[in-house]
Design an enzyme around this catalytic site. Structure first.
Site, PDB file in Angstrom:
ATOM      1  N   HIS A 186      -5.551  -1.484  11.475  1.00 21.25           N
ATOM      2  CA  HIS A 186      -5.027  -2.086  10.250  1.00 21.25           C
ATOM      3  C   HIS A 186      -5.873  -3.291   9.852  1.00 21.25           C
ATOM      4  O   HIS A 186      -6.367  -4.027  10.711  1.00 21.25           O
ATOM      5  CB  HIS A 186      -3.579  -2.535  10.496  1.00 21.25           C
ATOM      6  CG  HIS A 186      -2.813  -2.889   9.262  1.00 21.25           C
ATOM      7  ND1 HIS A 186      -2.751  -2.068   8.152  1.00 21.25           N
ATOM      8  CD2 HIS A 186      -2.054  -3.981   8.955  1.00 21.25           C
ATOM      9  CE1 HIS A 186      -1.974  -2.635   7.226  1.00 21.25           C
ATOM     10  NE2 HIS A 186      -1.560  -3.802   7.698  1.00 21.25           N
ATOM     11  N   CYS A 198      -5.063   0.044   3.628  1.00 17.16           N
ATOM     12  CA  CYS A 198      -4.956  -1.378   3.986  1.00 17.16           C
ATOM     13  C   CYS A 198      -6.275  -2.122   3.798  1.00 17.16           C
ATOM     14  O   CYS A 198      -6.291  -3.272   3.367  1.00 17.16           O
ATOM     15  CB  CYS A 198      -4.473  -1.523   5.419  1.00 17.16           C
ATOM     16  SG  CYS A 198      -5.556  -0.762   6.649  1.00 17.16           S
ATOM     17  N   GLN A 215       0.820  -1.216   0.000  1.00 10.67           N
ATOM     18  CA  GLN A 215       0.000   0.000   0.000  1.00 10.67           C
ATOM     19  C   GLN A 215       0.850   1.260   0.000  1.00 10.67           C
ATOM     20  O   GLN A 215       0.341   2.369  -0.121  1.00 10.67           O
ATOM     21  CB  GLN A 215      -0.927   0.009   1.211  1.00 10.67           C
ATOM     22  CG  GLN A 215      -0.216   0.087   2.550  1.00 10.67           C
ATOM     23  CD  GLN A 215      -1.108  -0.204   3.727  1.00 10.67           C
ATOM     24  OE1 GLN A 215      -1.434  -1.348   4.005  1.00 10.67           O
ATOM     25  NE2 GLN A 215      -1.514   0.848   4.423  1.00 10.67           N
ATOM     26  N   ASN A 227       0.004  -9.577   4.758  1.00  5.35           N
ATOM     27  CA  ASN A 227      -0.007  -8.126   4.946  1.00  5.35           C
ATOM     28  C   ASN A 227       0.071  -7.414   3.596  1.00  5.35           C
ATOM     29  O   ASN A 227       0.182  -8.053   2.544  1.00  5.35           O
ATOM     30  CB  ASN A 227       1.161  -7.720   5.842  1.00  5.35           C
ATOM     31  CG  ASN A 227       0.936  -6.398   6.542  1.00  5.35           C
ATOM     32  OD1 ASN A 227      -0.020  -5.682   6.261  1.00  5.35           O
ATOM     33  ND2 ASN A 227       1.815  -6.058   7.466  1.00  5.35           N
TER      34      ASN A 227
END
Length: 507
Positions: free
Chosen positions: A425, A119, A113, A448
């Site tokens: 997140h 996110c 990102q 992630n």
């Protein structure tokens, strides 16, 4: 429109109950007893005026200087970062990046990102791309996060100005008005906001609407947009006041006039955004995407963004998925929403079914075993290390209590109440390690969106105890939730939390 929080992986101390298992975990328990003795009633302070006196400092230093452990800690930390120094080697060894249940199909590349707070959009598109890549037999693929980013920010601008019209009678320093003006176009968002975008605008592959400078580094664009939107909000408030002062103007006519003015002001917002991010495809306009399959064969897909979205979400429909949350401050097995939180005006509201933490875990296990990855929201900066080659999220990983002779005693509920913790997140769970004897999850594989150099090739391992303390939300398809939770969600009877509630944090 909801509180926004930092997406950077900063360490924020908080406290996990390292000694308890999820079976005995009590999220609402009081603060643990501190190691130092509490003063008795009637004790006299050294500084009667409430300030810090030199005798205070002398007493504190005397206690610290007499402790050999503290002296060693001082020696070590004088020239070293406490986050990289106070790491538990046994804890790191005890939580390997190995899982006995994973989503069988593997996606690539690892996404990033970059310098943005997108996110939640990366987590959303990372979940959906599994089915796209599987169906089209792709080796690497990304959906356009920027496409959703554009439509989200445009709609958030409109949402804020609609709220400005709606609340024009409130004083400008009213808590709600002030809160809504803090960050009217945050990069962050929630699952239901992502769903609103998907259902309204669809999806496109990244080559159809690629990254731009300001999608990857959003701060300059956000600064300019917020400046204009706050100015536009005051313009609408002034117009509303003048219209209400004219007794010949009906409420219906006043609202129509205000919305016409709002659309005029939104032209500036659109111009700024389309100039900075690029003009996006229309959701009903056909595009042609040409690509190579995993074996190098040419192929193409033709259709609209809405058709593309529908074509690749049929197995586990996004519209049939919803959020389970664990918020120990509030009653379980109830539906919650957050006042004034959203992106598309008139869209699906943010809805959470609040339940025990084990219910979130079991829903994840069912989903992973069925081959479906899971979107989840957490407080990523707490007791985690996403540095290259590490990728550990574990409450036992940092030895702060041992090094400083302290107890970090806040419960999950207390951290929420004191602004110590919130959903900061969103990521994706793509694997879980289940104890073969108890059937309970031990650790989770986390995908992630911080690039290849984050964690172990873009992935973290999350312990069960970390999950207890810092995971707040999982998004699951109705087929993986219990019938009771689906019934609660479909009832639509929600408790409304205030706009500034921690559950309004945008991941």
């Amino acid at each position: 429109m909801g509180s926004s929080v930092s997406k950077v992986p900063a360490q924020v101390p908080g406290n996990p109950d390292a000694s308890s298992s999820s079976e005995s975990f009590d999220e609402k328990r009081s603060v643990r007893s501190q190691s130092s003795a509490s003063p008795t009633v009637g004790s006299s302070p050294l500084a009667t005026d409430g300030s810090i006196s030199l005798p205070n400092v002398d007493a504190w230093e005397s206690a610290a200087a007499a402790d050999p452990k503290i002296q060693l800690t001082r020696t070590v930390l004088a020239n070293n970062n406490l986050r990289t120094t106070l790491v538990s080697r046994p804890a790191g060894v005890a939580i390997p990046h190995v899982f006995n249940h994973e989503v069988e199909f593997k996606t690539a590349p690892v996404t990033s990102q970059k310098s943005s707070g997108r996110c939640w959009l990366f987590a959303t598109t990372n979940v959906i791309r599994y089915e796209v890549m599987r169906k089209l037999k792709l080796k690497e693929f990304q959906l356009s996060q920027s496409y959703l980013f554009f439509w989200d920010k445009l709609n958030k601008s409109n949402y804020y100005l609609e709220l400005s019209i709606e609340n024009a009678d409130l004083p400008v320093d009213d808590r709600l008005v002030n809160f809504l003006a803090r960050d009217p176009v945050s990069d962050g968002g929630q699952w239901d906001m992502a769903l609103n975008l998907l259902e309204t605008y669809g999806l496109v592959p990244q080559p159809i609407y690629p990254e731009s400078y300001h999608s990857s580094a959003s701060s300059p664009l956000n600064t300019l947009l917020k400046l204009k939107l706050r100015e536009h909000a005051l313009t609408l408030r002034a117009l509303s006041s003048s219209l209400k002062a004219d007794h010949n103007v009906s409420p219906e006519s006043a609202l129509s006039t205000l919305r016409a003015k709002k659309e005029e002001l939104m032209q500036e917002v659109y111009t700024i955004m389309s100039s900075s991010l690029g003009v996006p495809p229309k959701p009903d306009a056909a595009f042609t995407w040409e690509y190579y399959t995993e074996d190098g064969k040419y192929a193409k897909w033709e259709g609209t963004p809405l058709q593309f979205y529908k074509a690749f979400t049929a197995k586990f429909s996004s519209a049939e998925s919803f959020s389970l949350i664990n918020d120990p401050r509030n009653e379980y097995n109830k539906l919650y929403t957050v006042n004034k939180l959203g992106n598309i005006w008139g869209g699906r509201p943010i809805l959470y079914v609040n339940t025990e933490i084990d219910e979130l875990k079991q829903a994840i296990v069912r989903s992973i075993k069925a081959g479906q990855p899971v979107f989840f929201g957490c407080d990523v900066g707490q007791f985690s290390d996403s540095s290259k080659g590490v990728g550990i999220m574990d409450t036992d990983y940092f030895e702060y209590e041992q090094a400083f002779n302290i107890t970090l005693g806040l419960t999950k509920a207390q951290r929420l109440d004191t602004n110590e913790s919130a959903m900061t997140h969103a990521m994706v769970i793509s694997g879980v390690h289940v104890d073969e004897q108890t059937g309970r999850p031990v650790r989770f594989k986390v995908e992630n969106s911080w690039g290849e150099d984050s964690g172990v090739k873009g992935h973290n391992v999350m312990s069960d105890k970390w999950f207890d303390q810092f995971v707040f939300q999982v998004v699951v398809h109705k087929s993986f939730a219990t019938k009771e939770h689906v019934k609660i969600f479909e009832s639509g009877e929600s408790v409304v939390l205030p706009a500034w509630d921690p559950m309004g944090a945008l991941a």
